[in-house]
Design an enzyme around this catalytic site. Structure first.
Site, PDB file in Angstrom:
ATOM      1  N   ASN A 225      29.679  41.926  66.516  1.00  0.00           N
ATOM      2  CA  ASN A 225      30.837  41.508  67.305  1.00  0.00           C
ATOM      3  C   ASN A 225      31.945  41.034  66.366  1.00  0.00           C
ATOM      4  OD1 ASN A 225      29.018  39.268  66.882  1.00  0.00           O
ATOM      5  ND2 ASN A 225      29.927  38.131  68.564  1.00  0.00           N
ATOM      6  N   ILE A 226      33.170  41.305  66.796  1.00  0.00           N
ATOM      7  CA  ILE A 226      34.368  40.975  66.025  1.00  0.00           C
ATOM      8  C   ILE A 226      35.341  40.313  66.982  1.00  0.00           C
ATOM      9  CG2 ILE A 226      36.244  41.879  64.601  1.00  0.00           C
ATOM     10  CD1 ILE A 226      34.404  44.400  64.160  1.00  0.00           C
ATOM     11  N   GLU A 227      35.454  38.999  66.871  1.00  0.00           N
ATOM     12  CA  GLU A 227      36.317  38.254  67.788  1.00  0.00           C
ATOM     13  C   GLU A 227      37.760  38.232  67.326  1.00  0.00           C
ATOM     14  OE1 GLU A 227      32.984  35.142  69.497  1.00  0.00           O
ATOM     15  OE2 GLU A 227      34.503  34.383  68.131  1.00  0.00           O
TER      16      GLU A 227
ATOM     17  N   GLU B 223      27.650  46.344  70.477  1.00  0.00           N
ATOM     18  CA  GLU B 223      27.183  47.616  71.020  1.00  0.00           C
ATOM     19  C   GLU B 223      28.288  48.665  71.007  1.00  0.00           C
ATOM     20  OE1 GLU B 223      25.244  44.258  73.477  1.00  0.00           O
ATOM     21  OE2 GLU B 223      27.141  44.622  72.446  1.00  0.00           O
TER      22      GLU B 223
ATOM     23  N   CYS C 215      26.408  43.127  77.630  1.00  0.00           N
ATOM     24  CA  CYS C 215      27.204  42.644  78.757  1.00  0.00           C
ATOM     25  C   CYS C 215      27.534  43.816  79.683  1.00  0.00           C
ATOM     26  CB  CYS C 215      28.490  41.979  78.254  1.00  0.00           C
ATOM     27  SG  CYS C 215      29.712  43.146  77.620  1.00  0.00           S
TER      28      CYS C 215
ATOM     29  N   CYS D  78      29.689  46.548  78.088  1.00  0.00           N
ATOM     30  CA  CYS D  78      28.948  47.380  77.143  1.00  0.00           C
ATOM     31  C   CYS D  78      27.967  48.299  77.862  1.00  0.00           C
ATOM     32  CB  CYS D  78      28.224  46.510  76.120  1.00  0.00           C
ATOM     33  SG  CYS D  78      29.365  45.734  74.946  1.00  0.00           S
TER      34      CYS D  78
END
Length: 143
Positions: A40-42, A53, A84, A87
Site C-alpha cells: 500500500n502507498i498512502e 492488491e 477491501c 480491491c
C-alpha cells in the site's frame, strides 16, 4: 502457499503508510506461476492512495497477464486482513470467482477464501450490458 505468504510479507516492508501506519503487502500468482507483489502507498489525499492488491494486479496486467490462480494478503500485524471492497471488485475484473485469496493470520496460520465468497454478485461487464439493455428498452417505451 508458504512462498506466496512470504512474498506478501516481504512486499509490505516497502509500504508507504505515514497516515495509517497500517502496512499491507500482496502477492498475486498468475496462471503460469509468475508472482507479482504490491504494497500500500498512502497519499495525504486518501482517495489517491493505492492498495497492495491493486498495485500487484496493475503490474501483472501491465506485463500482459490476464489469468490468475491465487493472491496472498498480509498486514504488519498479521490480523487476517482481506482485500477491501474496492480491491475485490478490481480483482473480479480480471479473475474468476474461484481465485484463491489467502489471508495471513500470523505464524503458519492462513485463512483461505475464494473471490466469489468475498464478493458474491459482482459488478461485471455482463451486469453493465444487462443494465444498458434495460435502459434501451425503457427508452424505446418498454417496461
Amino acid at each position: 502457499m508458504d512462498d506466496l505468504i512470504a512474498a506478501a510479507r516481504e512486499a509490505l516492508t516497502n509500504a508507504h503508510v505515514p497516515y495509517s501506519e497500517y502496512r499491507v503487502g500482496a502477492a498475486l500468482e498468475t496462471a503460469d506461476g509468475t508472482v507479482y507483489t504490491g504494497c500500500n502507498i498512502e497519499n495525504a489525499n486518501y482517495s489517491n492512495s493505492l492498495h497492495a492488491e491493486e498495485v500487484a494486479l496493475a503490474e501483472a496486467v501491465r506485463e500482459g497477464h490476464r489469468e490468475f490462480e491465487r493472491i496472498a494478503v498480509s498486514s504488519g500485524v498479521r490480523d487476517g486482513v482481506t482485500p477491501c471492497g474496492m480491491c475485490r471488485q478490481t480483482l473480479a475484473e480480471f479473475a474468476t470467482d474461484d481465485l484463491v485469496v489467502a489471508c495471513d493470520e500470523g505464524g503458519d496460520a492462513v485463512t483461505e477464501y475464494t473471490l466469489g465468497e468475498l464478493l458474491p454478485n459482482t459488478i461485471s461487464e455482463g451486469t453493465l450490458d444487462d443494465a444498458s439493455g434495460a435502459d434501451d428498452a425503457r427508452d424505446a417505451g418498454g417496461n
